[in-house]
Motif scaffolding. Sequence first.
Motif, PDB file in Angstrom:
ATOM      1  N   MET A 202      -4.895 -13.263  -1.507  1.00  0.00           N
ATOM      2  CA  MET A 202      -5.332 -12.415  -2.615  1.00  0.00           C
ATOM      3  C   MET A 202      -6.841 -12.559  -2.792  1.00  0.00           C
ATOM      4  O   MET A 202      -7.372 -13.664  -2.853  1.00  0.00           O
ATOM      5  N   LYS A 203      -7.538 -11.423  -2.893  1.00  0.00           N
ATOM      6  CA  LYS A 203      -8.990 -11.433  -3.019  1.00  0.00           C
ATOM      7  C   LYS A 203      -9.411 -11.525  -4.480  1.00  0.00           C
ATOM      8  O   LYS A 203      -8.836 -10.868  -5.349  1.00  0.00           O
ATOM      9  N   PHE A 204     -10.416 -12.354  -4.728  1.00  0.00           N
ATOM     10  CA  PHE A 204     -11.055 -12.443  -6.034  1.00  0.00           C
ATOM     11  C   PHE A 204     -12.541 -12.175  -5.777  1.00  0.00           C
ATOM     12  O   PHE A 204     -13.290 -13.077  -5.407  1.00  0.00           O
TER      13      PHE A 204
ATOM     14  N   GLU B 285       5.066  -7.436  -5.123  1.00  0.00           N
ATOM     15  CA  GLU B 285       4.617  -6.126  -4.659  1.00  0.00           C
ATOM     16  C   GLU B 285       5.038  -5.004  -5.599  1.00  0.00           C
ATOM     17  O   GLU B 285       4.386  -3.962  -5.662  1.00  0.00           O
ATOM     18  N   ALA B 286       6.108  -5.202  -6.350  1.00  0.00           N
ATOM     19  CA  ALA B 286       6.593  -4.154  -7.259  1.00  0.00           C
ATOM     20  C   ALA B 286       5.744  -4.041  -8.516  1.00  0.00           C
ATOM     21  O   ALA B 286       5.950  -3.133  -9.324  1.00  0.00           O
ATOM     22  N   LEU B 287       4.775  -4.946  -8.674  1.00  0.00           N
ATOM     23  CA  LEU B 287       3.932  -4.941  -9.875  1.00  0.00           C
ATOM     24  C   LEU B 287       2.651  -4.155  -9.623  1.00  0.00           C
ATOM     25  O   LEU B 287       2.137  -4.121  -8.499  1.00  0.00           O
ATOM     26  N   PRO B 288       2.096  -3.546 -10.668  1.00  0.00           N
ATOM     27  CA  PRO B 288       0.763  -2.938 -10.542  1.00  0.00           C
ATOM     28  C   PRO B 288      -0.244  -3.994 -10.094  1.00  0.00           C
ATOM     29  O   PRO B 288      -0.157  -5.162 -10.492  1.00  0.00           O
ATOM     30  N   SER B 289      -1.206  -3.603  -9.254  1.00  0.00           N
ATOM     31  CA  SER B 289      -2.132  -4.567  -8.667  1.00  0.00           C
ATOM     32  C   SER B 289      -2.899  -5.360  -9.714  1.00  0.00           C
ATOM     33  O   SER B 289      -3.167  -6.557  -9.519  1.00  0.00           O
ATOM     34  N   GLN B 290      -3.231  -4.734 -10.846  1.00  0.00           N
ATOM     35  CA  GLN B 290      -3.987  -5.428 -11.879  1.00  0.00           C
ATOM     36  C   GLN B 290      -3.146  -6.460 -12.635  1.00  0.00           C
ATOM     37  O   GLN B 290      -3.674  -7.266 -13.391  1.00  0.00           O
ATOM     38  N   TRP B 291      -1.839  -6.431 -12.433  1.00  0.00           N
ATOM     39  CA  TRP B 291      -0.943  -7.382 -13.102  1.00  0.00           C
ATOM     40  C   TRP B 291      -0.620  -8.602 -12.225  1.00  0.00           C
ATOM     41  O   TRP B 291      -0.061  -9.578 -12.711  1.00  0.00           O
TER      42      TRP B 291
END
Length: 677
Positions: A144-146, A299-305
């Motif tokens: 995951m990128k930060f 993966e089923a979550l919005p990317s911002q969550w």
Amino acid sequence: MSLRFILLENFNMNNGVRKKVTLAGLLVSIGIVYGDIGTSPLYVMKAIVNENGGIASVNREYIVGSISLILWTITLLTTVKYVLIALKATNHGEGGIFSLYALVRKKAKWLVLPALIGGAALLADGTLTPAVTVTTAIEGLKNMKFGNDIPVPNQNSVLIITIIILLFLFSIQRMGTSIIGKTFGPIMLIWFTFLGLTGAMNLSHDLSLLEALNPVLAVKILFSPANKVGVLILGAVFLATTGAEALYSDVGHVGKGNIMASWPYVFICLALNYLGQGVWILENPNYHAGNTDFNPFFEALPSQWKFFAIILATLAAIIASQALITGSFTLVSEASGLKFLPRMKIIYPSTEQGQIFIPSINKMLCAATIGIVFLFKTSEHMEAAYGLAITVTMLMTTILLFEYLSLKKVNILLRLVFLFLFGAIESMFLISSLAKFLHGGYVTVIIAAFIGAIMYIWYFGNKVRDRREAKNAYVRLDEYTSMLSNLSHDDSVPLYATNLVYMAKVKYNKFIKRDILYSILDKRPKRAHAYWFVTVNVTNEPFTAEYAINTYGTKNVINVQLYLGFKQQQKVNVYLRQIVHELIKDGTIESQPQEYTTTPGRDVGDFKFVIVNDVISPQTQLNTYEKWLVESRVWLQNLSSNPAVWFGLEYADTVVERVPLILGSQNIKSIQRTKLK
């Protein structure tokens, strides 16, 4: 402060409050008992998809049928069997397989076997749960990128973070479940609400997936061509309900009323999340096709969550581990009480007896869990091993519950329906889980077998000893008081100690093991001004500190019964000095003036504490099997904690004596006299 009455809090009052259904109780329940089953959405759907060949190999029939299997497995096993039936089978408020066995053991001697097997399997499962749940949560951070950075670039980074979290988790166990529950309760409430809301959001895209509530679809998918693994799919489905046995074990921490009241909300949130994941999988058939290193939960979550979800999932994973750890403490404590395991040092972090901490078990669980993380390395490999042991425990619990229902006079037909329904379901899960044996399941089997062997040796070794012990192993203490009094005043025998104290259980106020008197009279007469025989009785109240005595009409033979609350430190030497002062003051025993002392007017002499340990006598005649059992049991006893520590005598003048234990018939050989050659 008098030793006779020191009662700071009333456990019965606390226990009564604990049984009431309150908002605080519900919150603590959510924080303590649902961690394991509450983190199942992290890996169940992932395992189900991967077992069928990946997301590209599944279709609507497979997903709907699998979710139907999940929902009806939770309904039957968790809701019906455990929440509605097993929670009523508590022993003084405590649950778990050993408490259940304690209720039914008088029904038949063979019931000890399912208790031993189930208990060993559950303790073994406790080493895998923390590993798989925490690893799964942290894997969500991988790659995951930060900004421009990737803090967790590979699986090695995942393992390092996982181990740090596990070390922290095991280090806070000493705080007790009350503090932990109050801390984790709000987090788990947020977690389940998050599961329900995100699941409902995805489900709203395709409400037709609610057809998974039809149990017929659950049966059909077992035999459908869409399911490439057949009934072996149950091995993955079972992961959704692995926390049910832990839920039963933790009832003593929060009370069954709070569990029964909070479970519906938890179940609804879980069901919504499984349904929501199913909708997302069907909407994204080509997502990461052929790649098993993705998790539909994240993966089923919005990317911002996602980042928030990973942090929340990590906290929930810690709590999942907590449920099994606290359950393990309870199980071990009950096992010791039933003589399945050696006595261990127990710490009570709060004023409630159900909340305990066992340092030695905490260390062993920590070492085993971290070892499993290093062995399997990924959550996918851990999932392959997960669940096998707990299916065994559930099956053994069903057998014991069948006997419990007979105690409650339940109709024989209903009992048989219960036995065959749940026995059949759990046997199917066991068979499907056995397919995992070569893929890692052997690890939990080995751990369970090791624990089971210790329990078997300790329990049946005690049985052989009790059965084959000499008929005159116990004698009446009051028949030896004259001899002890005469020895006390016999100046021809050197003084061994002013106060000679034996930590020895005196049964029915008069019977004592012959070994104790053998130590005083036969080995080398031990002369003392006063002979003390001390029995420690642990009470259900937390801070009781009382004593009772019987001197048998003498001034130097004293049977002391100490009654100490479960939170009261067993500082026997401290208590005994106060008792001596009180008994000298009221003339019950003779004064012990000291000529040489740094304390003017000192009227209490020195103390020597004696703890008697048995060793197998060469004169013992047992068959090979019985001899192995007893010798193994003595070996385990010597490996367990020092009895001096149990009684708070680490810094007292303590002697551990070994006396011969003669079991069975004595093998006495005569020798013939002859002339010198």
